[in-house]
Design a protein around this motif. Structure first.
Motif, PDB file in Angstrom:
ATOM      1  N   ALA A 130      38.126 -71.137 -53.290  1.00 48.56           N
ATOM      2  CA  ALA A 130      38.817 -69.855 -53.460  1.00 48.56           C
ATOM      3  C   ALA A 130      40.112 -70.030 -54.242  1.00 48.56           C
ATOM      4  O   ALA A 130      40.461 -69.214 -55.087  1.00 48.56           O
ATOM      5  CB  ALA A 130      39.107 -69.230 -52.095  1.00 48.56           C
ATOM      6  N   LYS A 131      40.837 -71.110 -53.959  1.00 52.80           N
ATOM      7  CA  LYS A 131      42.116 -71.363 -54.650  1.00 52.80           C
ATOM      8  C   LYS A 131      41.921 -72.049 -55.994  1.00 52.80           C
ATOM      9  O   LYS A 131      42.866 -72.201 -56.749  1.00 52.80           O
ATOM     10  CB  LYS A 131      43.007 -72.270 -53.788  1.00 52.80           C
ATOM     11  N   ARG A 132      40.694 -72.524 -56.268  1.00 52.59           N
ATOM     12  CA  ARG A 132      40.418 -73.409 -57.411  1.00 52.59           C
ATOM     13  C   ARG A 132      41.382 -74.588 -57.366  1.00 52.59           C
ATOM     14  O   ARG A 132      42.022 -74.955 -58.349  1.00 52.59           O
ATOM     15  CB  ARG A 132      40.565 -72.677 -58.743  1.00 52.59           C
ATOM     16  N   PRO A 182      47.144 -73.659 -47.208  1.00 55.91           N
ATOM     17  CA  PRO A 182      47.962 -73.777 -48.409  1.00 55.91           C
ATOM     18  C   PRO A 182      48.554 -72.411 -48.726  1.00 55.91           C
ATOM     19  O   PRO A 182      48.133 -71.398 -48.147  1.00 55.91           O
ATOM     20  CB  PRO A 182      46.947 -74.181 -49.480  1.00 55.91           C
ATOM     21  N   SER A 183      49.531 -72.377 -49.607  1.00 55.79           N
ATOM     22  CA  SER A 183      50.045 -71.097 -50.053  1.00 55.79           C
ATOM     23  C   SER A 183      48.881 -70.278 -50.626  1.00 55.79           C
ATOM     24  O   SER A 183      47.981 -70.822 -51.268  1.00 55.79           O
ATOM     25  CB  SER A 183      51.140 -71.311 -51.093  1.00 55.79           C
ATOM     26  N   ALA A 184      48.920 -68.955 -50.380  1.00 54.52           N
ATOM     27  CA  ALA A 184      47.760 -68.107 -50.691  1.00 54.52           C
ATOM     28  C   ALA A 184      47.793 -67.608 -52.130  1.00 54.52           C
ATOM     29  O   ALA A 184      47.881 -66.411 -52.403  1.00 54.52           O
ATOM     30  CB  ALA A 184      47.704 -66.937 -49.703  1.00 54.52           C
ATOM     31  N   ASN A 185      47.737 -68.556 -53.057  1.00 52.09           N
ATOM     32  CA  ASN A 185      47.725 -68.259 -54.486  1.00 52.09           C
ATOM     33  C   ASN A 185      46.697 -69.158 -55.165  1.00 52.09           C
ATOM     34  O   ASN A 185      46.319 -70.186 -54.608  1.00 52.09           O
ATOM     35  CB  ASN A 185      49.112 -68.546 -55.100  1.00 52.09           C
ATOM     36  N   ARG A 186      46.264 -68.759 -56.369  1.00 51.53           N
ATOM     37  CA  ARG A 186      45.443 -69.682 -57.161  1.00 51.53           C
ATOM     38  C   ARG A 186      46.267 -70.929 -57.447  1.00 51.53           C
ATOM     39  O   ARG A 186      47.469 -70.841 -57.705  1.00 51.53           O
ATOM     40  CB  ARG A 186      45.074 -69.061 -58.505  1.00 51.53           C
ATOM     41  N   VAL A 246      52.364 -68.915 -58.929  1.00 52.26           N
ATOM     42  CA  VAL A 246      53.505 -68.610 -58.063  1.00 52.26           C
ATOM     43  C   VAL A 246      53.011 -68.285 -56.645  1.00 52.26           C
ATOM     44  O   VAL A 246      52.045 -67.543 -56.469  1.00 52.26           O
ATOM     45  CB  VAL A 246      54.284 -67.410 -58.641  1.00 52.26           C
ATOM     46  N   SER A 247      53.678 -68.829 -55.626  1.00 50.58           N
ATOM     47  CA  SER A 247      53.299 -68.575 -54.237  1.00 50.58           C
ATOM     48  C   SER A 247      53.634 -67.126 -53.858  1.00 50.58           C
ATOM     49  O   SER A 247      54.588 -66.554 -54.366  1.00 50.58           O
ATOM     50  CB  SER A 247      54.055 -69.522 -53.298  1.00 50.58           C
ATOM     51  N   PRO A 248      52.847 -66.538 -52.933  1.00 51.26           N
ATOM     52  CA  PRO A 248      53.072 -65.153 -52.535  1.00 51.26           C
ATOM     53  C   PRO A 248      53.997 -65.034 -51.333  1.00 51.26           C
ATOM     54  O   PRO A 248      53.866 -65.762 -50.353  1.00 51.26           O
ATOM     55  CB  PRO A 248      51.671 -64.674 -52.164  1.00 51.26           C
ATOM     56  N   SER A 276      53.600 -79.177 -63.746  1.00 53.11           N
ATOM     57  CA  SER A 276      53.430 -77.732 -63.748  1.00 53.11           C
ATOM     58  C   SER A 276      52.834 -77.225 -62.437  1.00 53.11           C
ATOM     59  O   SER A 276      51.786 -77.648 -61.997  1.00 53.11           O
ATOM     60  CB  SER A 276      52.541 -77.308 -64.902  1.00 53.11           C
ATOM     61  N   HIS A 277      53.522 -76.281 -61.830  1.00 48.29           N
ATOM     62  CA  HIS A 277      53.138 -75.740 -60.538  1.00 48.29           C
ATOM     63  C   HIS A 277      54.023 -74.519 -60.358  1.00 48.29           C
ATOM     64  O   HIS A 277      55.019 -74.396 -61.047  1.00 48.29           O
ATOM     65  CB  HIS A 277      53.436 -76.781 -59.451  1.00 48.29           C
ATOM     66  N   TYR A 278      53.682 -73.655 -59.410  1.00 53.30           N
ATOM     67  CA  TYR A 278      54.534 -72.487 -59.142  1.00 53.30           C
ATOM     68  C   TYR A 278      54.814 -71.724 -60.438  1.00 53.30           C
ATOM     69  O   TYR A 278      55.918 -71.244 -60.666  1.00 53.30           O
ATOM     70  CB  TYR A 278      55.866 -72.913 -58.500  1.00 53.30           C
TER      71      TYR A 278
HETATM   72 MG    MG Z   1      51.159 -74.163 -52.919  1.00 52.10          MG
END
Ligand code: MG
Ligand code: TXA
Length: 327
Positions: free
Chosen positions: A53-55, A141-145, A149-151, A229-231
């Motif tokens: 789901a998050k890839r 995990p944070s609920a983002n792809r 950016v984290s939600p 690269s993240h967020y």
């Molecule tokens: Mg995260």
């Protein structure tokens, strides 16, 4: 079309969320840091569905969330340092990386095959009520792809992941706004700060003494969330801006507000780092949607929660691999 339902986090919705999790489904829920995407940590199938789901790359391990210190016992070994940190900071925005028990009832995928496990007891009342109702360890995990950016609101979860999850519990914006601090205690004499976060370094060092930085080759296998690269928003990000261009959206702080931006968003007009952390991801998203060509950010002070804010901004500004390969 968005398949996820968004429900206010009242008792009936919580009971339904617990049922979905026990049946192997995916539920997004609020924590004090950011919204998490929960799955049953004991189930290979549920954890595999979460990665899909998050890839998220399968080599990036997950944090196991439990309702209290006692529930960590079957999963990991706590030494004196871990006990002191747990007593002081749980429930709260601190994740401990500990030696995993050989017979821990956890899916191997949850820990990406490592001999360690990351655990945390979140402080949000909805997260705690859900964990108590499920009575299973929950990876979240944070609920983002992956890479994005984290939600910090339920709506942001639904916009990013709505099509691939079963339910989003809505309890308004998250009070801390940046992810938990991750401390690696898996080596006896060398506590390592893997990710700055909601518990400031100084508070941890009061208990542990000086924290080590991860070495370059420790970084990759140990905490891919630390990688470049993240967020990342869609627009390029420029850091430590003292002046701003007319095609840039500006993230300002306190009275650091260079004039002439396409659009200006102040993280905290009063210069409060806790407020800036709380608003960081929502304002990154707003800047991203503003119609500007780039996001410029003024220098943020490094103390307290500023270390976590600067860390996330640095990763938001890092050169991007393709989205799908981002950690
Ligand atoms: Mg995260
Ligand atoms: O605040 C938070 O921690 C949020 C909320 C939802 O609880 N969760 C979160 O999870 O930020 P996630 O998956 O986005 O970040 C987990 C971080 C990653 O950097 C991962 O690499 C690291 O923790 N991690 C997990 N298990 C680890 C392990 N065994 N060793 C080292 N790092 C680990």
């Amino acid at each position: 079309m968005s398949r996820a339902r968004l429900l206010e986090a009242e008792p009936r919705a919580l009971a339904e969320a617990a049922e979905i999790l026990r049946a192997g489904g995916l539920v997004a829920f609020p924590t004090e840091t950011v919204y998490g995407l929960g799955a049953d940590a004991t189930s290979d199938a549920a954890v595999a569905a979460l990665y899909a789901a998050k890839r998220r790359p399968a080599h990036n391990p997950l944090i196991v969330h439990v309702a209290g210190r006692a529930a960590v016992e079957p999963l990991a070994r706590l030494d004196g340092r871990a006990e002191r940190l747990a007593a002081r900071f749980w429930p709260g925005p601190l994740t401990l990386v500990l030696p995993r028990r050989a017979d821990a009832p956890l899916s191997r995928h949850a820990t990406a095959g490592l001999a360690t496990v990351a655990v945390r007891v979140p402080a949000h009342p909805v997260a705690l009520a859900l964990l108590e109702a499920v009575r299973l360890p929950i990876v979240a995990p944070s609920a983002n792809r992956s890479g994005r950016v984290s939600p910090t609101t339920a709506r942001d979860v639904a916009l990013d992941l709505g099509e691939v999850i079963d339910l989003v519990l809505d309890a308004g914006p998250c009070p801390v706004g940046v992810e938990s601090t991750v401390v690696d205690l898996s080596e006896p004499d060398r506590p390592v700060l893997l990710r700055p976060g909601g518990v400031p370094r100084a508070a941890l060092e009061e208990v542990l003494g000086p924290l080590a930085e991860p070495s370059a080759d420790e970084e990759r296998p140990r905490s891919p969330g630390r990688l470049a690269s993240h967020y990342a928003p869609s627009l390029p990000v420029r850091l430590d801006a003292l002046e701003v261009e007319p095609d840039e959206a500006l993230l300002a702080f306190g009275d650091r507000v260079p004039r002439g931006a396409f659009a200006t968003f102040n993280l905290s007009p009063s210069g409060d780092l806790a407020e800036a952390a709380r608003r960081l991801y929502a304002l990154l998203r707003a800047a991203d949607r503003s119609g500007a060509k780039r996001i410029a950010v003024v220098p943020i002070p490094a103390e307290g929660l500023g270390e976590a804010i600067r860390d996330r901004l640095r990763r938001a500004a890092a050169p991007r691999p393709t989205r799908e390969s981002a950690g």
